[in-house]
Design a protein around this motif. Structure first.
Motif, PDB file in Angstrom:
ATOM      1  N   ALA A 140       0.873  -1.086  -0.187  1.00 29.49           N
ATOM      2  CA  ALA A 140       0.040  -0.045   0.083  1.00 29.49           C
ATOM      3  C   ALA A 140       0.891   1.188  -0.005  1.00 29.49           C
ATOM      4  O   ALA A 140       1.649   1.481   0.926  1.00 29.49           O
ATOM      5  N   GLN A 141       0.839   2.017  -1.191  1.00 30.13           N
ATOM      6  CA  GLN A 141       1.622   3.086  -1.275  1.00 30.13           C
ATOM      7  C   GLN A 141       0.731   4.475  -1.301  1.00 30.13           C
ATOM      8  O   GLN A 141      -0.075   4.625  -1.937  1.00 30.13           O
ATOM      9  N   SER A 142       1.550   5.255  -0.440  1.00 27.34           N
ATOM     10  CA  SER A 142       1.066   6.602  -0.336  1.00 27.34           C
ATOM     11  C   SER A 142       1.997   7.631  -0.010  1.00 27.34           C
ATOM     12  O   SER A 142       2.985   7.372  -0.781  1.00 27.34           O
ATOM     13  N   ASP A 143       1.885   8.561   0.984  1.00 31.91           N
ATOM     14  CA  ASP A 143       3.088   9.292   1.407  1.00 31.91           C
ATOM     15  C   ASP A 143       3.948   8.410   2.081  1.00 31.91           C
ATOM     16  O   ASP A 143       5.258   8.805   2.098  1.00 31.91           O
ATOM     17  N   GLU A 144       3.529   7.215   2.609  1.00 27.23           N
ATOM     18  CA  GLU A 144       4.007   6.189   3.334  1.00 27.23           C
ATOM     19  C   GLU A 144       3.770   4.734   2.579  1.00 27.23           C
ATOM     20  O   GLU A 144       3.122   4.958   1.741  1.00 27.23           O
ATOM     21  N   ILE A 145       4.841   3.804   2.809  1.00 25.67           N
ATOM     22  CA  ILE A 145       4.335   2.491   2.439  1.00 25.67           C
ATOM     23  C   ILE A 145       4.329   1.464   3.531  1.00 25.67           C
ATOM     24  O   ILE A 145       4.842   1.659   4.405  1.00 25.67           O
ATOM     25  N   LYS A 146       3.171   0.821   3.329  1.00 25.30           N
ATOM     26  CA  LYS A 146       2.968  -0.315   4.041  1.00 25.30           C
ATOM     27  C   LYS A 146       2.689  -1.599   3.474  1.00 25.30           C
ATOM     28  O   LYS A 146       1.933  -1.729   2.398  1.00 25.30           O
ATOM     29  N   GLN A 147       3.389  -2.635   4.052  1.00 18.22           N
ATOM     30  CA  GLN A 147       3.591  -3.859   3.298  1.00 18.22           C
ATOM     31  C   GLN A 147       3.070  -4.948   4.097  1.00 18.22           C
ATOM     32  O   GLN A 147       3.213  -4.900   5.322  1.00 18.22           O
ATOM     33  N   GLY A 148       2.787  -6.041   3.813  1.00 15.94           N
ATOM     34  CA  GLY A 148       2.413  -7.068   4.412  1.00 15.94           C
ATOM     35  C   GLY A 148       2.123  -8.491   3.579  1.00 15.94           C
ATOM     36  O   GLY A 148       2.121  -8.524   2.220  1.00 15.94           O
ATOM     37  N   LEU A 149       1.400  -9.617   4.373  1.00 14.44           N
ATOM     38  CA  LEU A 149       1.026 -10.755   3.295  1.00 14.44           C
ATOM     39  C   LEU A 149      -0.438 -11.144   3.542  1.00 14.44           C
ATOM     40  O   LEU A 149      -1.063 -10.811   4.616  1.00 14.44           O
ATOM     41  N   VAL A 150      -0.975 -11.438   2.369  1.00 15.24           N
ATOM     42  CA  VAL A 150      -2.508 -11.828   2.514  1.00 15.24           C
ATOM     43  C   VAL A 150      -2.928 -13.120   1.710  1.00 15.24           C
ATOM     44  O   VAL A 150      -2.121 -13.257   0.826  1.00 15.24           O
ATOM     45  N   LYS A 269      -5.380  21.161  -4.033  1.00 17.22           N
ATOM     46  CA  LYS A 269      -5.983  20.207  -3.247  1.00 17.22           C
ATOM     47  C   LYS A 269      -5.944  18.854  -4.224  1.00 17.22           C
ATOM     48  O   LYS A 269      -5.761  17.459  -3.549  1.00 17.22           O
ATOM     49  N   LYS A 270      -5.780  18.719  -5.450  1.00 19.47           N
ATOM     50  CA  LYS A 270      -5.611  17.749  -6.309  1.00 19.47           C
ATOM     51  C   LYS A 270      -4.376  16.896  -6.111  1.00 19.47           C
ATOM     52  O   LYS A 270      -4.231  15.847  -6.105  1.00 19.47           O
ATOM     53  N   ASP A 271      -3.426  17.898  -5.759  1.00 21.05           N
ATOM     54  CA  ASP A 271      -1.928  17.579  -5.587  1.00 21.05           C
ATOM     55  C   ASP A 271      -2.022  16.599  -4.444  1.00 21.05           C
ATOM     56  O   ASP A 271      -1.068  15.684  -4.386  1.00 21.05           O
ATOM     57  N   LEU A 272      -2.542  17.256  -3.242  1.00 20.59           N
ATOM     58  CA  LEU A 272      -2.560  16.563  -2.102  1.00 20.59           C
ATOM     59  C   LEU A 272      -3.380  15.180  -2.219  1.00 20.59           C
ATOM     60  O   LEU A 272      -2.921  14.322  -1.535  1.00 20.59           O
ATOM     61  N   LEU A 273      -4.488  15.075  -2.833  1.00 20.79           N
ATOM     62  CA  LEU A 273      -5.264  13.993  -3.034  1.00 20.79           C
ATOM     63  C   LEU A 273      -4.285  12.920  -3.732  1.00 20.79           C
ATOM     64  O   LEU A 273      -4.516  11.727  -3.375  1.00 20.79           O
ATOM     65  N   ASN A 274      -3.477  13.294  -4.739  1.00 19.22           N
ATOM     66  CA  ASN A 274      -2.493  12.571  -5.470  1.00 19.22           C
ATOM     67  C   ASN A 274      -1.470  12.020  -4.396  1.00 19.22           C
ATOM     68  O   ASN A 274      -1.071  10.599  -4.286  1.00 19.22           O
ATOM     69  N   LYS A 275      -1.200  12.760  -3.555  1.00 19.46           N
ATOM     70  CA  LYS A 275       0.081  12.585  -2.728  1.00 19.46           C
ATOM     71  C   LYS A 275      -0.276  11.492  -1.386  1.00 19.46           C
ATOM     72  O   LYS A 275       0.429  10.682  -1.167  1.00 19.46           O
ATOM     73  N   TYR A 276      -1.512  11.735  -0.933  1.00 19.12           N
ATOM     74  CA  TYR A 276      -2.267  11.056   0.090  1.00 19.12           C
ATOM     75  C   TYR A 276      -3.031  10.002  -0.508  1.00 19.12           C
ATOM     76  O   TYR A 276      -3.580   9.015   0.343  1.00 19.12           O
ATOM     77  N   GLY A 277      -3.495   9.692  -1.633  1.00 20.12           N
ATOM     78  CA  GLY A 277      -4.370   8.695  -2.204  1.00 20.12           C
ATOM     79  C   GLY A 277      -3.405   7.248  -1.961  1.00 20.12           C
ATOM     80  O   GLY A 277      -2.240   7.497  -2.046  1.00 20.12           O
ATOM     81  N   ILE A 278      -3.993   6.295  -1.870  1.00 12.97           N
ATOM     82  CA  ILE A 278      -3.625   4.893  -1.697  1.00 12.97           C
ATOM     83  C   ILE A 278      -3.736   4.066  -2.815  1.00 12.97           C
ATOM     84  O   ILE A 278      -4.874   3.630  -3.146  1.00 12.97           O
ATOM     85  N   ARG A 279      -2.571   3.769  -3.268  1.00 22.33           N
ATOM     86  CA  ARG A 279      -2.622   2.668  -4.163  1.00 22.33           C
ATOM     87  C   ARG A 279      -2.008   1.545  -3.743  1.00 22.33           C
ATOM     88  O   ARG A 279      -1.063   1.204  -3.164  1.00 22.33           O
ATOM     89  N   ILE A 280      -2.632   0.146  -4.092  1.00 17.60           N
ATOM     90  CA  ILE A 280      -2.275  -0.991  -3.460  1.00 17.60           C
ATOM     91  C   ILE A 280      -2.134  -2.025  -4.566  1.00 17.60           C
ATOM     92  O   ILE A 280      -2.639  -2.165  -5.638  1.00 17.60           O
ATOM     93  N   ASP A 281      -0.779  -2.622  -4.510  1.00 19.71           N
ATOM     94  CA  ASP A 281      -0.293  -3.532  -5.415  1.00 19.71           C
ATOM     95  C   ASP A 281      -0.287  -4.924  -4.955  1.00 19.71           C
ATOM     96  O   ASP A 281       0.201  -5.167  -3.747  1.00 19.71           O
ATOM     97  N   PHE A 282      -0.549  -5.904  -5.691  1.00 21.10           N
ATOM     98  CA  PHE A 282      -0.453  -7.264  -5.092  1.00 21.10           C
ATOM     99  C   PHE A 282       0.343  -8.154  -5.991  1.00 21.10           C
ATOM    100  O   PHE A 282       0.310  -8.032  -7.255  1.00 21.10           O
ATOM    101  N   LYS A 283       1.397  -8.877  -5.490  1.00 17.66           N
ATOM    102  CA  LYS A 283       2.206  -9.711  -6.158  1.00 17.66           C
ATOM    103  C   LYS A 283       2.382 -11.246  -5.635  1.00 17.66           C
ATOM    104  O   LYS A 283       2.368 -11.369  -4.257  1.00 17.66           O
ATOM    105  N   PRO A 284       2.178 -12.235  -6.338  1.00 11.32           N
ATOM    106  CA  PRO A 284       2.029 -13.651  -5.666  1.00 11.32           C
ATOM    107  C   PRO A 284       3.462 -13.874  -4.965  1.00 11.32           C
ATOM    108  O   PRO A 284       4.689 -13.462  -5.572  1.00 11.32           O
TER     109      PRO A 284
END
Length: 361
Positions: A140-150, A269-284
């Motif tokens: 999960a990538q935004s202004d920070e990154i969080k990773q884990g397993l699911v 505000k649009k720049d802030l939304l892009n900055k703090y928007g959360i993009r989630i990537d999944f890799k096997p």
């Protein structure tokens, strides 16, 4: 839900699959596992051929007696890096001493909700089916990154996600010496990609709740600061218009700048939304291909004078019925009805508002 606990369970399960996929032997010692790896696999991982893993590191005489397997530990990070190069694919057959043979009428009535229809069980039969337990690493990538397993559990023969299946697998005997096991074809692989895309974010929603809250708070804080700044700027510029001695051209120029403030604020505000928007990537990261005995229930769904026959699957791991695949959108569901074309449909495809118990799987 205690998300940290589930992540530790996922990490240990993933690690054991990783070792087995590389020719290792895993012995369960309760909270820990004894691992014996072939020389080449051990060297690639930077470990001795024999070692022990557990939920926490144990050190004796300055050397690790138990290597920790949990998120953000060196050993798991090395495994994830290697898994990213080539995801381990392990096959196993599930063994059961007993499988339910009756009482499916009541189980189906309790588990499913039927919209303007009723179900009739025609007969049952022993069968075999295939499941895939797919371990994914999410980022999960935004202004920070969080990773884990699911983990995502999929019935490969129906294409639906099976909730809570992985929790029950630890109590089921597995034979990892499956010969001539049928693999995945291109259509199934593409279907799995679709399933991960459709359900992945919901599966990690609880684990990312605090992360999402943090990004939202920071977005709201920075948005409020922007509002305050541009409100003050607008006020100051309007007050300056009242100064004596300003030429008509200068007044016009400042009025144009004031008129541009809303558009400039919206862009910021649009720049802030892009900055703090959360993009989630999944890799096997790993896959466990299972063949299992099951019970196929042949049923008939009746709605007024219309009826259609279909099948349901009893899962001996969950001791429950698997969701039924909607014949329109393909989603797994425990709420079904009959559409005018005599298709078994989910509430969404029937145009209904989902209740809690009718939600798709």
């Amino acid at each position: 839900m205690n998300s940290d606990r589930h992540e530790q369970i996922d990490a240990m399960d993933f690690a054991c699959r990783f070792f087995k996929a590389r020719g290792g032997v895993v012995e369960d010692q309760g909270l820990t596992r004894d691992i014996l790896l072939p020389e080449g696999a051990a060297q690639t991982l930077g470990m001795d051929e024999f070692f022990r893993v557990g939920p926490e590191e144990v050190v004796e005489e300055g050397r690790p007696k138990v290597h920790a397997v949990q998120l953000h530990t060196p050993l798991l990070d090395r495994m994830l890096t290697l898994a990213g190069e080539s995801a381990p694919f392990v096959r196993a057959e599930l063994k059961f001493d007993y499988i339910k043979t009756q009482g499916f009428d009541r189980l189906i009535e309790d588990r499913f909700q039927f919209h303007k229809s009723k179900i009739r069980v025609m007969k049952t039969g022993e069968a075999r089916t295939r499941y895939l337990i797919l371990t994914c690493r999410y980022t999960a990538q935004s202004d920070e990154i969080k990773q884990g397993l699911v983990e995502i559990c999929i019935n490969l023969d129906t294409g639906v996600v099976i909730p809570d299946m992985s929790q029950g697998l630890s109590h089921v005997q597995k034979d990892f010496n499956v010969k001539n096991a049928k693999g995945l074809n291109e259509k199934e692989i593409e279907g799995i990609r679709t399933i991960v895309s459709r359900y992945g974010q919901d599966l990690v929603k609880d684990r990312l709740a605090s992360f999402v809250d943090s990004m939202n708070r920071r977005f709201q804080r920075d948005t409020a600061s922007l509002d305050a700044y541009y409100q003050a700027l607008d006020k100051e510029m309007r007050q300056n218009l009242n100064r004596s001695g300003l030429s008509r051209d200068l007044v016009k120029e400042r009025e144009e700048k004031i008129a541009m403030i809303p558009a400039e604020l919206a862009a910021k505000k649009k720049d802030l939304l892009n900055k703090y928007g959360i993009r989630i990537d999944f890799k096997p990261a790993a896959a466990l291909y299972l063949t299992s005995a099951c019970v196929t229930v042949f049923a008939r769904l009746i709605s007024g004078h219309s009826k259609t026959d279909f099948t349901l699957t009893y899962n001996p791991v969950t001791k429950d019925m698997d969701p039924v695949a909607c014949q329109s959108c393909g989603a797994g569901t425990y709420g079904i009805g009959l559409c005018p074309n005599l298709h078994i449909n989910c509430p969404d495809c029937l145009g209904l508002r989902l209740s809690f118990d009718e939600r798709k799987i």
